[in-house]
Design a protein around this motif. Structure first.
Motif, PDB file in Angstrom:
ATOM      1  N   LEU A 239      33.463  44.480  58.645  1.00 39.41           N
ATOM      2  CA  LEU A 239      34.129  43.271  57.517  1.00 39.41           C
ATOM      3  C   LEU A 239      34.668  43.951  56.388  1.00 39.41           C
ATOM      4  CD1 LEU A 239      31.772  40.223  57.741  1.00 39.41           C
ATOM      5  CD2 LEU A 239      34.048  40.583  58.739  1.00 39.41           C
ATOM      6  N   GLY A 240      35.806  43.797  55.786  1.00 37.36           N
ATOM      7  CA  GLY A 240      36.314  44.381  54.433  1.00 37.36           C
ATOM      8  C   GLY A 240      36.168  43.075  53.647  1.00 37.36           C
ATOM      9  N   TYR A 241      36.334  43.145  52.405  1.00 31.35           N
ATOM     10  CA  TYR A 241      36.349  42.165  51.525  1.00 31.35           C
ATOM     11  C   TYR A 241      37.093  42.443  50.111  1.00 31.35           C
ATOM     12  CZ  TYR A 241      32.531  44.620  49.128  1.00 31.35           C
ATOM     13  OH  TYR A 241      31.750  45.453  48.555  1.00 31.35           O
ATOM     14  N   VAL A 242      37.789  41.404  49.626  1.00 30.42           N
ATOM     15  CA  VAL A 242      38.600  41.373  48.515  1.00 30.42           C
ATOM     16  C   VAL A 242      38.198  40.453  47.454  1.00 30.42           C
ATOM     17  CG1 VAL A 242      40.916  41.206  47.699  1.00 30.42           C
ATOM     18  CG2 VAL A 242      40.863  42.226  49.716  1.00 30.42           C
ATOM     19  N   PHE A 243      37.862  40.976  46.299  1.00 29.58           N
ATOM     20  CA  PHE A 243      37.613  40.053  45.081  1.00 29.58           C
ATOM     21  C   PHE A 243      39.188  39.637  44.381  1.00 29.58           C
ATOM     22  CE2 PHE A 243      33.490  42.159  44.925  1.00 29.58           C
ATOM     23  CZ  PHE A 243      32.715  41.122  45.103  1.00 29.58           C
ATOM     24  N   PRO A 244      39.575  38.547  44.977  1.00 31.34           N
ATOM     25  CA  PRO A 244      41.096  38.035  44.601  1.00 31.34           C
ATOM     26  C   PRO A 244      41.391  38.077  43.191  1.00 31.34           C
ATOM     27  CG  PRO A 244      39.915  36.647  46.155  1.00 31.34           C
ATOM     28  CD  PRO A 244      38.800  37.446  45.504  1.00 31.34           C
ATOM     29  N   ASN A 245      42.540  38.415  42.924  1.00 29.43           N
ATOM     30  CA  ASN A 245      43.380  38.096  41.741  1.00 29.43           C
ATOM     31  C   ASN A 245      42.729  38.879  40.496  1.00 29.43           C
ATOM     32  OD1 ASN A 245      43.633  35.486  43.395  1.00 29.43           O
ATOM     33  ND2 ASN A 245      45.072  35.000  41.808  1.00 29.43           N
ATOM     34  N   GLN A 246      42.683  40.091  40.808  1.00 32.22           N
ATOM     35  CA  GLN A 246      42.075  41.087  39.640  1.00 32.22           C
ATOM     36  C   GLN A 246      43.184  41.405  38.816  1.00 32.22           C
ATOM     37  OE1 GLN A 246      38.443  42.027  39.483  1.00 32.22           O
ATOM     38  NE2 GLN A 246      38.671  40.022  40.538  1.00 32.22           N
ATOM     39  N   ASP A 247      44.429  41.220  39.005  1.00 29.51           N
ATOM     40  CA  ASP A 247      45.498  41.730  37.846  1.00 29.51           C
ATOM     41  C   ASP A 247      46.011  40.333  37.509  1.00 29.51           C
ATOM     42  OD1 ASP A 247      45.356  44.308  38.948  1.00 29.51           O
ATOM     43  OD2 ASP A 247      46.771  44.074  40.645  1.00 29.51           O
ATOM     44  N   SER A 248      45.410  39.121  37.726  1.00 32.19           N
ATOM     45  CA  SER A 248      46.123  38.014  37.054  1.00 32.19           C
ATOM     46  C   SER A 248      44.825  36.947  36.646  1.00 32.19           C
ATOM     47  CB  SER A 248      46.734  37.129  37.939  1.00 32.19           C
ATOM     48  OG  SER A 248      45.988  36.885  39.344  1.00 32.19           O
ATOM     49  N   THR A 249      44.839  36.359  37.237  1.00 32.43           N
ATOM     50  CA  THR A 249      43.443  35.317  37.010  1.00 32.43           C
ATOM     51  C   THR A 249      42.037  35.581  36.936  1.00 32.43           C
ATOM     52  OG1 THR A 249      43.466  33.979  38.753  1.00 32.43           O
ATOM     53  CG2 THR A 249      45.156  33.332  36.984  1.00 32.43           C
ATOM     54  N   GLY A 250      41.885  36.448  37.858  1.00 33.59           N
ATOM     55  CA  GLY A 250      40.495  37.103  38.114  1.00 33.59           C
ATOM     56  C   GLY A 250      39.887  35.932  39.426  1.00 33.59           C
ATOM     57  N   THR A 251      38.795  36.400  39.787  1.00 36.42           N
ATOM     58  CA  THR A 251      38.165  35.420  40.970  1.00 36.42           C
ATOM     59  C   THR A 251      37.468  34.421  40.448  1.00 36.42           C
ATOM     60  OG1 THR A 251      38.019  37.793  42.226  1.00 36.42           O
ATOM     61  CG2 THR A 251      36.295  36.065  42.888  1.00 36.42           C
ATOM     62  N   HIS A 252      37.747  33.303  41.513  1.00 41.14           N
ATOM     63  CA  HIS A 252      36.999  32.185  41.212  1.00 41.14           C
ATOM     64  C   HIS A 252      35.556  32.095  41.303  1.00 41.14           C
ATOM     65  CE1 HIS A 252      36.247  27.838  41.692  1.00 41.14           C
ATOM     66  NE2 HIS A 252      35.978  27.984  42.796  1.00 41.14           N
ATOM     67  N   VAL A 253      34.998  31.589  40.411  1.00 46.12           N
ATOM     68  CA  VAL A 253      33.565  31.114  40.576  1.00 46.12           C
ATOM     69  C   VAL A 253      33.254  30.029  40.336  1.00 46.12           C
ATOM     70  CG1 VAL A 253      32.976  33.852  39.622  1.00 46.12           C
ATOM     71  CG2 VAL A 253      32.991  31.563  38.012  1.00 46.12           C
ATOM     72  N   ASN A 254      31.866  29.391  41.205  1.00 55.84           N
ATOM     73  CA  ASN A 254      31.544  28.163  40.956  1.00 55.84           C
ATOM     74  C   ASN A 254      29.850  28.338  40.481  1.00 55.84           C
ATOM     75  OD1 ASN A 254      30.909  25.360  40.986  1.00 55.84           O
ATOM     76  ND2 ASN A 254      32.679  25.282  42.706  1.00 55.84           N
ATOM     77  N   ILE A 255      29.137  27.224  40.371  1.00 56.10           N
ATOM     78  CA  ILE A 255      28.060  27.357  39.942  1.00 56.10           C
ATOM     79  C   ILE A 255      26.757  26.629  40.857  1.00 56.10           C
ATOM     80  CG2 ILE A 255      28.398  27.614  37.691  1.00 56.10           C
ATOM     81  CD1 ILE A 255      27.961  24.761  37.252  1.00 56.10           C
ATOM     82  N   SER A 256      25.470  26.922  40.727  1.00 52.33           N
ATOM     83  CA  SER A 256      24.634  26.221  40.854  1.00 52.33           C
ATOM     84  C   SER A 256      24.204  25.539  39.593  1.00 52.33           C
ATOM     85  CB  SER A 256      23.191  26.666  41.571  1.00 52.33           C
ATOM     86  OG  SER A 256      23.486  27.033  42.762  1.00 52.33           O
ATOM     87  N   GLY A 257      24.292  24.320  39.599  1.00 48.78           N
ATOM     88  CA  GLY A 257      24.335  23.328  38.069  1.00 48.78           C
ATOM     89  C   GLY A 257      23.041  22.784  37.645  1.00 48.78           C
TER      90      GLY A 257
END
Length: 338
Positions: A239-257
C-alpha cells in the motif's frame, strides 16, 4: 469492561427531581469503542478519585438519548467522533460552555467551537491509499479521485458514513456546492464497486484486487503496523498513501470531540475530565492506543503514525464546515452516491 449505568446506582433524588447527583463520578456518553480507552479512564480515576460510568453507543443514538432524557439526563460528558455530531448536539441545546482554560490554551482554534461548547481531543486525517503495483500515478488531491482516468478503480465506504460526510462538508466549505456536487458524481462514476464496509475493509479491498485506490482515515493503516490486523498487516508493504492537497487546501482532518452536557449533574467533575484529556499524559495514551493525532502541541504521535511523515492540514475552521453535514448528505443523495 464498561461499567453498566444503572439507575439504582447513579440516581439520587434531589427535591423529587430524580436528577443524578454524585460528587465522586461522571456519567460519560461515548461513541468511542476502543479497548485502549479503558486504561485512559482508569488512570483518570486513579488520579482524581472520580469514577467514570460509561454508556457506549453510536454518536447519533447517544445524541437522541440525551435529547429524549431532557433535563433529567444523567449525562455529564458527550465524547464522540465527527465534528458534525458535536455541532448537531450543540444546536439541539444539549451542550453547555466548557469553561476549561486548558481548552483555549492547548486546543488550536480551528479544532474547537468558536462559542466554546465543544473541542477536539484528537484529530484523524482522511487520506488516499493505493496499490503500488497497479497505480503508477496515484491521485494527489481529493479532486483527482473524480478524474475519469481512475474509472473503476476507487473504493469508499457508504456516503452516509460520518467520515465521508465530513469530507464532503469540507469540500463544500472550500469549493462551493456546485463543485462539491461535481466531485461526488465523478467519484461515484469511478467506483470499482458499490460502497460497503468500514475503512479497514477499503484497505483490504486494495490488497485483494477489488479496487486500486481507496479513501480511509490514517489510523486504520497505522493500526496494521502496531498490531496484527487480519487481511491487512501482511500486505501493508503493497500500500502506498498520499496526504491530499498539499499544494492547495491541505489534507482534511476531523476530530474526536468532547462537550459537557447542558444538564450535567456533575459538571465540575466533567470539567476535570476535559482538563485531564488535554494533559500530555492522557494525550500520549490516546495517541499510542489508537494512532490518532494528539491536539496538544509537543505530544508525539504513535511510532507508526510518526513514520507516515508530516503533512499540511486543511486550516479550515471545523466550525465552518460542521453545519454543512446535512447539505453534504443531500448532495450525495442527489447524485445517487450510495
Amino acid at each position: 469492561m464498561a461499567k453498566t449505568l444503572l439507575a439504582a446506582t447513579l440516581m439520587a433524588t434531589v427535591a423529587g427531581t430524580g436528577i443524578a447527583l454524585a460528587a465522586g463520578e461522571i456519567n460519560l456518553y461515548s461513541s468511542r469503542h476502543y479497548d485502549t480507552d479503558d486504561a485512559l479512564y482508569s488512570n483518570f480515576t486513579e488520579k482524581t478519585g472520580i469514577t467514570v460510568n460509561r454508556i457506549e453507543d453510536s454518536g447519533d443514538t447517544l445524541i437522541e438519548r440525551m435529547s429524549s432524557e431532557g433535563e433529567l439526563s444523567p449525562a455529564d460528558i458527550l465524547l464522540t467522533v465527527d465534528v458534525s455530531r458535536m455541532h448537531r448536539a450543540d444546536e439541539a441545546g444539549l451542550l453547555q460552555p466548557l469553561n476549561v482554560d486548558a481548552v483555549t490554551e492547548k486546543v488550536p482554534a480551528e479544532l474547537r467551537d468558536e462559542e466554546g461548547h465543544w473541542a477536539g481531543v484528537t484529530t484523524r486525517s482522511r487520506i488516499i491509499f493505493y496499490n503500488k503495483d497497479t497505480v503508477s500515478e496515484p491521485p494527489q488531491t481529493y479532486e483527482d479521485l473524480a478524474d475519469p482516468k481512475y474509472a473503476g478503480m476507487v473504493c469508499t465506504r457508504s456516503s452516509s458514513n460520518v467520515y465521508m460526510v465530513g469530507l464532503m462538508a469540507a469540500i463544500i466549505a472550500n469549493k462551493g456546492e456546485e463543485a462539491a456536487k461535481g466531485w461526488a458524481e465523478g467519484v461515484k462514476n469511478n467506483l470499482a464497486r458499490d460502497p460497503e464496509g468500514g475503512d479497514t475493509d477499503q484497505l483490504r479491498a486494495i490488497l485483494s484486487g477489488e479496487c486500486d485506490i481507496a479513501v480511509s482515515n490514517h489510523y486504520y493503516y497505522a493500526r496494521g503496523y502496531r498490531k496484527d490486523v487480519s487481511g491487512l498487516t501482511d500486505g501493508l508493504d503493497k500500500l502506498g498513501y498520499v496526504f491530499p492537497n498539499q499544494d492547495s487546501t491541505g489534507t482534511h482532518v476531523n476530530i474526536s470531540g468532547i462537550g459537557i452536557a447542558a444538564n450535567a449533574p456533575n459538571a465540575e467533575n466533567a470539567r476535570a475530565f476535559v482538563e485531564y484529556l488535554l494533559t500530555p499524559e492522557a494525550q500520549k495514551m490516546i495517541a499510542d492506543g489508537n494512532d490518532e493525532y494528539p491536539v496538544v502541541e509537543g505530544v508525539a504521535a504513535s511510532e507508526a503514525v510518526e513514520n507516515m511523515g508530516e503533512y499540511k492540514t486543511d486550516e479550515l475552521l471545523l466550525s465552518e464546515f460542521a453545519p454543512l453535514g446535512a447539505r453534504a448528505t443531500e448532495i450525495y443523495n442527489e447524485v445517487g452516491y450510495r
